[in-house]
Design an enzyme around this catalytic site. Structure first.
Site, PDB file in Angstrom:
ATOM      1  N   ASP A  89      -0.372 -24.550  -5.935  1.00 41.37           N
ATOM      2  CA  ASP A  89       0.561 -24.372  -4.865  1.00 41.37           C
ATOM      3  C   ASP A  89      -0.425 -24.037  -3.753  1.00 41.37           C
ATOM      4  O   ASP A  89      -1.533 -23.683  -3.596  1.00 41.37           O
ATOM      5  CB  ASP A  89       1.555 -23.346  -5.217  1.00 41.37           C
ATOM      6  N   ASP A  93       2.816 -19.181  -6.725  1.00 40.40           N
ATOM      7  CA  ASP A  93       3.416 -17.730  -6.347  1.00 40.40           C
ATOM      8  C   ASP A  93       4.939 -17.584  -5.985  1.00 40.40           C
ATOM      9  O   ASP A  93       5.691 -16.646  -5.924  1.00 40.40           O
ATOM     10  CB  ASP A  93       2.610 -17.142  -5.358  1.00 40.40           C
ATOM     11  N   ASP A 100       7.809 -22.581  -7.572  1.00 37.83           N
ATOM     12  CA  ASP A 100       7.075 -23.008  -8.588  1.00 37.83           C
ATOM     13  C   ASP A 100       7.101 -22.543 -10.038  1.00 37.83           C
ATOM     14  O   ASP A 100       6.432 -22.652 -10.837  1.00 37.83           O
ATOM     15  CB  ASP A 100       5.536 -22.206  -8.283  1.00 37.83           C
ATOM     16  N   CYS A 149       0.773  -1.220  -0.179  1.00 39.05           N
ATOM     17  CA  CYS A 149       0.113  -0.102  -0.017  1.00 39.05           C
ATOM     18  C   CYS A 149       0.800   1.381  -0.065  1.00 39.05           C
ATOM     19  O   CYS A 149       2.143   0.980  -0.062  1.00 39.05           O
ATOM     20  CB  CYS A 149      -0.957  -0.049   1.300  1.00 39.05           C
TER      21      CYS A 149
END
Length: 719
Positions: A443, A617, A621, A40
């Protein structure tokens, strides 16, 4: 006292401040760091302000989309110092190679295509204005003047704007093949050449507007196709950027900063707290906690001590370590993983898009029909000029534009629709492949779960034990301790006053509560897990679970209801994988899967005819995502994983994955309809052109109309 305001005087200090803060204007070193934990504007502000307070930092700029900070220093600050400072601010930071990331920045291809498109459109409009006067019956001298003006405008524009088609056509003709660009290039060249001949011979008709229209609409298709491709580097290149560019070695008893390429097997390498391991090796000195989430997906740190093996890419969380290098350079785990990803990426390139399959039939058919039309009319009339006119009209009217736009118009519309739903399409063929998926592999950590551990069983602790546990957890920087402290503070717990608090890496933290020793940390019995223990009493297990990512339960249920095979592959423990699979109703859940194991499993599925969607993610992977038929990565994943995926999930919820499947199937239907429109159009238009009822100009107008129809049909894509 009055103050006069001069724009120049008022602007000068601002310009000086801008120049001072601009990385390009100051002398110094640039260091790039990955910030996987920022999410953010407050995070951005915290990082930039925190780094700006460091004495040797000139500037710090955060890119929230890439989760990356670029720091300009005076040259006396190294990555480890910045990583430590960010860790103190509460942000995990990972080194990135600035030179590797800088390579390939920008989008010169897209800018060049857009410029060619603009030039072709501007020239087309001007030539068409001149053509209106010719159609209206301009006299001989005026008509010839307008034809020459059109030639002056059109010929250089065609040479410039249509160059991508000419280059592509020549490249395939050299190896004895044809593609869609061959008939396109031939139609443009013949229309331009015949128009120039007619102008030089004083003829009544010229078709410069047809050549420009053809070029303009085809460039629209080419640019739309380019826009669907993300301006992302290859996953292997992003993975290379994650390698630690330099490290501190102990040589002749002294610490020496060297480049990673200069480390040799047997060197002693210092890895500071918060630093990433640059090579594979064995711990020679120290004890710590290692974050292996990038490589294995495990959500919790792993204890490491003297003799423990560590590999490149792991992050040292707690205490400084000295490791003895056992594999360097090309032999490290991170580099081998990059090679696996590169091999898997190249395998996926064998997929043939619908447009290419259509081109394999279209190109030879169009050439054959045009050649037969020329030969037939030449035999019938003996007029080369008239026969060539009909052949050119046939090439133009066969609508290469409609075929060229059939796929990119749909994929661009679908990509825009999915972007509004929170999905970014990176690959030009991703939607076509996604529509054919019949199996989905997930995953676990960071994908089906949001990666945030949650504590259970706190209510089972007595008030006294909670107070002691809070005091212990507040004195430790271990991730589980921070989690426990946050949970207990949320329960309005007041910490006890403990004495002799100390932490043992890999074991836990302990202290004295009055005369009784209390401990928080790893279980010393066969039960494992995290425990709280008072004196010699029983260990009280604190169960740690993970919160499901929003929409995960619903997504898995919908996928299974549609008959898709759904599996879970995780680098976490077998127990954790099976437990989560049971929560989601999955029949096949596997844990302790290394990156190579995931690749092998997907390859086995593909050998059985499965077209697999991989959703992951982590760095572990990447190979499986490159191996998969199509892949999706959450935006919270590491940079390299997002680079290796075909689609990026921008929000936290997994619900848009189902939207992607629906839109992909709708897009496939629209693409097939567009090809159907082109075929129906050609079945009517081609005979008219072959029989001599359509001039090249009429053919260009018909081609433009069919292209507009294809674009309008593409707008019907919906979820």
């Amino acid at each position: 006292m009055s103050v006069m305001s001069c724009p120049g005087c008022a602007g000068a200090p601002l310009a000086e401040e801008t120049a001072r803060r601009s990385p390009a204007s100051a002398a110094g070193d640039t260091i790039s760091l990955s910030l996987p934990g920022i999410h953010c504007a407050a995070c951005v502000s915290g990082v930039e302000r925190g780094l700006a307070k460091l004495p040797d930092v000139l500037d710090a700029r955060v890119n929230l989309s890439l989760k990356r900070v670029t720091v300009l220093t005076r040259g006396d600050v190294d990555e480890d110092h910045l990583i430590g400072a960010l860790l103190a601010l509460g942000f995990e930071a990972l080194p990135l190679d600035s030179d590797t990331l800088r390579a390939g920045e920008g989008d010169p291809t897209g800018r060049a295509l857009l410029l060619r498109l603009a030039v072709a459109g501007f020239a087309m409009m001007n030539v068409m204005i001149l053509s209106v006067a010719v159609w209206a019956g301009a006299a001989d001298a005026t008509r010839q003047l307008f034809h020459w003006i059109s030639a002056v405008i059109a010929l250089p524009v065609v040479a410039y704007a249509a160059r991508p088609f000419f280059v592509s056509a020549l490249s395939v003709l050299r190896v004895g093949r044809v593609n869609m660009e061959v008939p396109i290039s031939l139609a443009i060249l013949l229309a331009s050449g015949l128009s120039l001949y007619e102008t030089m011979a004083g003829g009544e008709n010229a078709y410069f507007d047809a050549a420009l229209s053809l070029t303009f609409f085809l460039l629209i298709g080419r640019y739309l196709d380019h826009r669907t491709r993300a301006a992302a580097r290859s996953a292997a290149q992003e993975l290379a950027a994650l390698e630690v560019p330099s490290a501190t070695c102990i040589r002749e008893g002294q610490p020496v900063r060297v480049k990673a390429a200069e480390i040799v097997v047997g060197d002693l390498v210092q890895v500071p707290a918060g630093g990433r391991v640059p090579v594979d090796g064995v711990i020679d000195t120290g004890r710590s906690q290692m974050d292996r989430s990038l490589l294995t997906g495990e959500s919790l740190p792993v204890a490491a001590k003297v003799g423990s093996k560590v590999v490149s890419g792991e992050v040292n969380l707690s205490n400084p370590l000295i490791i003895r290098a056992t594999a360097v350079g090309q032999d490290t785990t991170l580099r081998r993983m990059a090679e696996m990803v590169a091999v898997a990426e190249s395998g996926r390139s064998h997929y043939t898009p619908l447009a290419d399959r259509a081109a394999q039939l279209y190109a030879p058919l169009v050439h054959g029909v045009a050649a037969l039309a020329f030969i037939g009319w030449f035999i019938a009339t003996g007029d080369v000029r008239y026969s060539l006119n009909i052949a050119i009209a046939t090439l133009i009217i066969t609508c290469p534009c409609a075929l060229g736009l059939a796929v990119p118009a749909v994929t661009t519309t679908a990509s825009g629709s999915l972007f509004r739903k929170g999905l970014l399409i990176k690959s030009a063929t991703a939607l076509e492949r996604l529509a054919e998926v019949d199996a989905v592999v997930f995953d676990k950590t960071g994908t089906l779960t949001d990666g945030t551990p949650i504590l259970e069983d706190l209510q089972s602790l007595s008030v006294e034990d909670r107070a002691a546990a809070l005091a212990l957890s507040q004195s430790s920087d271990h991730p589980v301790s921070r989690l426990l402290a946050s949970a207990l503070e949320g329960m309005q717990t007041t910490p006890s006053v403990l004495e002799e608090i100390h932490e043992v890496a890999g074991d836990g933290v302990e202290g004295l509560d009055g005369e009784v020793r209390v401990r928080l940390g790893k279980s010393r019995t066969a039960t494992g897990g995290t425990v709280f223990q008072r004196g010699k009493g029983p260990e009280q297990t604190l169960r740690i679970d993970e919160a499901l990512r929003p929409g995960a339960q619903e997504l898995v249920a919908k996928l299974q209801s549609q008959g898709l095979d759904v599996e879970l592959l995780s680098g976490d423990t077998e127990f954790a994988a099976i437990k989560l699979g049971a929560r989601l109703g999955l029949k096949d859940s596997r844990g302790a899967m290394l990156p190579a194991d995931k690749i092998a499993h997907l390859a086995a599925l593909q050998e059985h005819g499965k077209r697999v969607l991989m959703v992951g993610d982590g760095l572990n992977d990447m190979g499986a995502m490159a191996q998969a038929f199509v892949s999706i990565s959450p935006a919270s994943g590491v940079d390299a994983t997002r680079a290796s995926s075909d689609i990026v999930l921008l929000g936290r919820s997994l619900a848009p994955v189902m939207d992607a499947l629906k839109v992909s199937r709708s897009a496939r239907a629209r693409i097939r309809e567009n090809f159907g429109i082109a075929i129906c159009y050609n079945s009517v238009a081609v005979p008219l052109a072959v029989l001599g009822y359509a001039s090249p100009l009429m053919a260009a107008l018909a081609m433009s109309s069919s292209s507009i129809l294809v674009i309008l049909n593409a707008l019907r894509v919906r979820a």
